[in-house]
Scaffold this motif. Structure first.
Motif, PDB file in Angstrom:
ATOM      1  N   VAL A   1       0.799  -1.128   0.174  1.00  0.00           N
ATOM      2  CA  VAL A   1       0.105  -0.056  -0.009  1.00  0.00           C
ATOM      3  C   VAL A   1       1.037   1.170  -0.178  1.00  0.00           C
ATOM      4  CG1 VAL A   1      -2.003   1.362   1.004  1.00  0.00           C
ATOM      5  CG2 VAL A   1      -1.692  -1.110   1.461  1.00  0.00           C
ATOM      6  N   VAL A   2       0.546   2.265  -0.892  1.00  0.00           N
ATOM      7  CA  VAL A   2       1.175   3.383  -0.794  1.00  0.00           C
ATOM      8  C   VAL A   2       0.101   4.578  -0.064  1.00  0.00           C
ATOM      9  CG1 VAL A   2       1.875   5.601  -2.266  1.00  0.00           C
ATOM     10  CG2 VAL A   2       2.352   3.090  -3.016  1.00  0.00           C
TER      11      VAL A   2
ATOM     12  N   PRO B   1      -2.435   0.838  -9.549  1.00  0.00           N
ATOM     13  CA  PRO B   1      -2.802  -0.370  -8.396  1.00  0.00           C
ATOM     14  C   PRO B   1      -4.177  -0.756  -8.617  1.00  0.00           C
ATOM     15  CG  PRO B   1      -2.913   1.984  -7.655  1.00  0.00           C
ATOM     16  CD  PRO B   1      -2.421   2.056  -8.989  1.00  0.00           C
ATOM     17  N   LYS B   2      -4.507  -1.943  -8.084  1.00  0.00           N
ATOM     18  CA  LYS B   2      -5.651  -2.560  -8.266  1.00  0.00           C
ATOM     19  C   LYS B   2      -6.923  -1.845  -7.592  1.00  0.00           C
ATOM     20  CE  LYS B   2      -6.360  -6.415  -5.634  1.00  0.00           C
ATOM     21  NZ  LYS B   2      -6.005  -7.884  -5.296  1.00  0.00           N
ATOM     22  N   VAL B   3      -6.538  -1.345  -6.556  1.00  0.00           N
ATOM     23  CA  VAL B   3      -7.574  -0.313  -5.735  1.00  0.00           C
ATOM     24  C   VAL B   3      -6.935   0.885  -5.508  1.00  0.00           C
ATOM     25  CG1 VAL B   3      -6.910  -1.683  -3.545  1.00  0.00           C
ATOM     26  CG2 VAL B   3      -9.259  -0.544  -3.739  1.00  0.00           C
ATOM     27  N   VAL B   4      -7.790   1.853  -5.441  1.00  0.00           N
ATOM     28  CA  VAL B   4      -7.322   3.280  -4.886  1.00  0.00           C
ATOM     29  C   VAL B   4      -8.392   3.857  -4.113  1.00  0.00           C
ATOM     30  CG1 VAL B   4      -6.787   5.690  -5.600  1.00  0.00           C
ATOM     31  CG2 VAL B   4      -5.703   3.555  -7.058  1.00  0.00           C
ATOM     32  N   ILE B   5      -8.203   4.437  -3.018  1.00  0.00           N
ATOM     33  CA  ILE B   5      -8.988   4.837  -2.103  1.00  0.00           C
ATOM     34  C   ILE B   5      -8.769   6.491  -1.877  1.00  0.00           C
ATOM     35  CG2 ILE B   5     -10.194   4.786   0.177  1.00  0.00           C
ATOM     36  CD1 ILE B   5      -9.012   1.943   0.346  1.00  0.00           C
TER      37      ILE B   5
ATOM     38  N   PHE C   1       2.701  -1.565  -6.589  1.00  0.00           N
ATOM     39  CA  PHE C   1       2.119  -1.408  -5.474  1.00  0.00           C
ATOM     40  C   PHE C   1       0.589  -1.960  -5.656  1.00  0.00           C
ATOM     41  CE2 PHE C   1       5.863   0.422  -3.495  1.00  0.00           C
ATOM     42  CZ  PHE C   1       5.586  -0.015  -2.191  1.00  0.00           C
ATOM     43  N   GLU C   2      -0.156  -2.698  -4.801  1.00  0.00           N
ATOM     44  CA  GLU C   2      -1.461  -3.221  -5.094  1.00  0.00           C
ATOM     45  C   GLU C   2      -2.395  -2.199  -4.630  1.00  0.00           C
ATOM     46  OE1 GLU C   2      -0.906  -7.857  -4.894  1.00  0.00           O
ATOM     47  OE2 GLU C   2      -1.163  -6.785  -2.910  1.00  0.00           O
ATOM     48  N   ALA C   3      -2.147  -1.275  -3.719  1.00  0.00           N
ATOM     49  CA  ALA C   3      -3.211  -0.336  -3.384  1.00  0.00           C
ATOM     50  C   ALA C   3      -2.418   1.037  -3.237  1.00  0.00           C
ATOM     51  CB  ALA C   3      -3.710  -0.886  -2.043  1.00  0.00           C
TER      52      ALA C   3
END
Length: 427
Positions: free
Chosen positions: A36-37, A143-147, A113-115
């Motif tokens: 995670v970043v 990334p596969k998910v970004v919040i 990074f994955e997220a």
């Protein structure tokens, strides 16, 4: 930097900063990401939260990026291993890299990074920087998910001091460059998602007892998911962040123990599980019949057995136990609890007992940084939960995702009179 949230005029319960971190962690766990970043990490409040050993979905690599070199000095300190990290060694590795850089610049070291999380940051940047955000994040890092979280301007009607809807209207924090309504935020998010082949869904956290649902949440949240994970990243001119520090956490790497040694540890904990002091546990179980989850929730057992299946095999190999099914074990030993002193004298691993590993913390102690771990079983933690709740009645669990209805249990605990590593940007 003045903050108008969680002020004397309004109070969120749980605090808004905690609700944001809970939701972020739930999304990361559900997405099963391991790296995670934290984009715009500030003093490391979210990073230090993600340091918690979520062994159901372990994160092994964290990176924090922030523009302020001065702020990153606190980030490094807040993210370093503490005494409890050495006392209760992790089962999985964790490395944290801290960088100084801007969110409108891509650094090749963050590819893969994955997220990526950008929480309460975009409202602090000027339009030229924000205009490059999606190209860097969705187009290059992919990334596969970004919040992304940001204040919901419509909710400001509940902050009297902000004078929302008047010519004298103020932002929640003086440094904000803008605060978007839900339609403005969604227009921005939809455009980025469509351009870079991501889906996007919107949610939020933070309501009041009598607030109008039509106004929405205090914090609005966008969750982007990559629809074309096999696409190559958009190749742009990479910049370079300054690498401030790398933090490596200690992990459990002792040689494997023999079955007999592991059984010795299991028998030690079975003494307590078969002689419960928690009334709810006592009422639910038959004599000498223990749920496998109660054993597996003990950190030392997980260290030694590595997997739940291995724990079952070890129990099944011993004539002292009978596996009733995959969820329960029956002990054929009559366990008696001796005095605590005698138990401690006889057993070298007593400090790994779930109840003893829990350490209360003082939020005013800046060296401890408020990090609080729960390695033990949920039900066995009742006594600790009551102790913490006695502070002021706040006791939260971020395993339950029903934030709107305020359902909380007790896998992990925080004392409500403490704002865990609160940073200026996290208000």
């Amino acid at each position: 930097m003045a903050s108008n949230e969680d002020s004397e005029w309004i109070c969120f319960n749980p605090p808004l900063w905690l609700q944001r971190r809970i939701l972020i962690n739930l999304v990361l766990q559900e997405s099963k990401v391991t790296s995670v970043v934290d984009f715009g990490c500030g003093e490391g409040s979210l990073l230090s939260f993600l340091v918690q050993p979520w062994e159901k979905s372990p994160i092994t690599h964290l990176a924090g990026v922030d523009i302020s070199q001065e702020t990153l000095k606190y980030t490094v300190d807040n993210c370093r291993p503490r005494k409890e990290d050495f006392d209760n060694l992790r089962l999985t590795p964790l490395t944290i890299d801290i960088y100084q850089g801007s969110i409108d610049v891509a650094d090749e070291r963050l590819l893969g990074f994955e997220a990526l999380v950008c929480s309460e940051v975009i409202e602090h940047v000027y339009p030229p920087v924000l205009n490059k955000f999606f190209k860097v994040v969705l187009g290059t890092y992919k990334p596969k998910v970004v919040i992304v979280t940001t204040p919901n301007a419509e909710f400001n009607v509940y902050f009297p001091q902000l004078k929302y809807g008047t010519p004298e209207a103020l932002f929640r924090i003086d440094d904000h460059k803008f605060e978007w309504t839900r339609s403005e935020f969604q227009k921005w998010g939809n455009a980025g998602a469509a351009k870079y082949n991501y889906s996007v869904e919107y949610t939020g956290v933070g309501t009041l007892k009598d607030s109008d649902p039509a106004v929405g949440f205090a914090t609005q949240v966008a969750i982007f998911r990559d629809l074309r994970s096999n696409d190559n990243p958009l190749l742009s001119d990479f910049g370079s962040y300054d690498h401030i520090d790398q933090i490596v956490f200690p992990i459990y790497d002792e040689p494997d123990k023999s079955t007999s040694e592991i059984l010795e540890v299991i028998h030690y904990y079975m003494k307590f599980l078969c002689n419960p002091v928690v009334s709810e546990l006592e009422q639910q179980q038959k004599k000498n019949c223990v749920k496998i989850d109660y054993l597996w929730d003990i950190h030392r057992i997980r260290q030694l057995c590595k997997t739940r299946d291995n724990l079952l095999e070890i129990l099944d190999s011993s004539t002292d136990f009978t596996l009733l099914n995959a969820d329960e074990v029956l002990a054929h030993v009559e366990y008696k609890l001796d005095s605590p002193k005698k138990e401690n004298d006889e057993y070298d691993w007593h400090t790994n007992d779930a109840s003893e590993m829990e350490s209360d913390w003082n939020a005013d102690d800046t060296n401890d940084n408020g990090r609080h771990y729960d390695y033990g079983d949920d039900d066995l933690a009742d006594d600790l939960a009551n102790d913490l709740a006695n502070d002021n009645g706040w006791y939260y669990d971020y395993t339950n995702d029903d934030l709107e209805n305020g359902k909380w249990s007790y896998e992990d605990t925080f004392s409500g009179n403490s704002q865990h590593l609160q940073s200026n940007w996290d208000n």
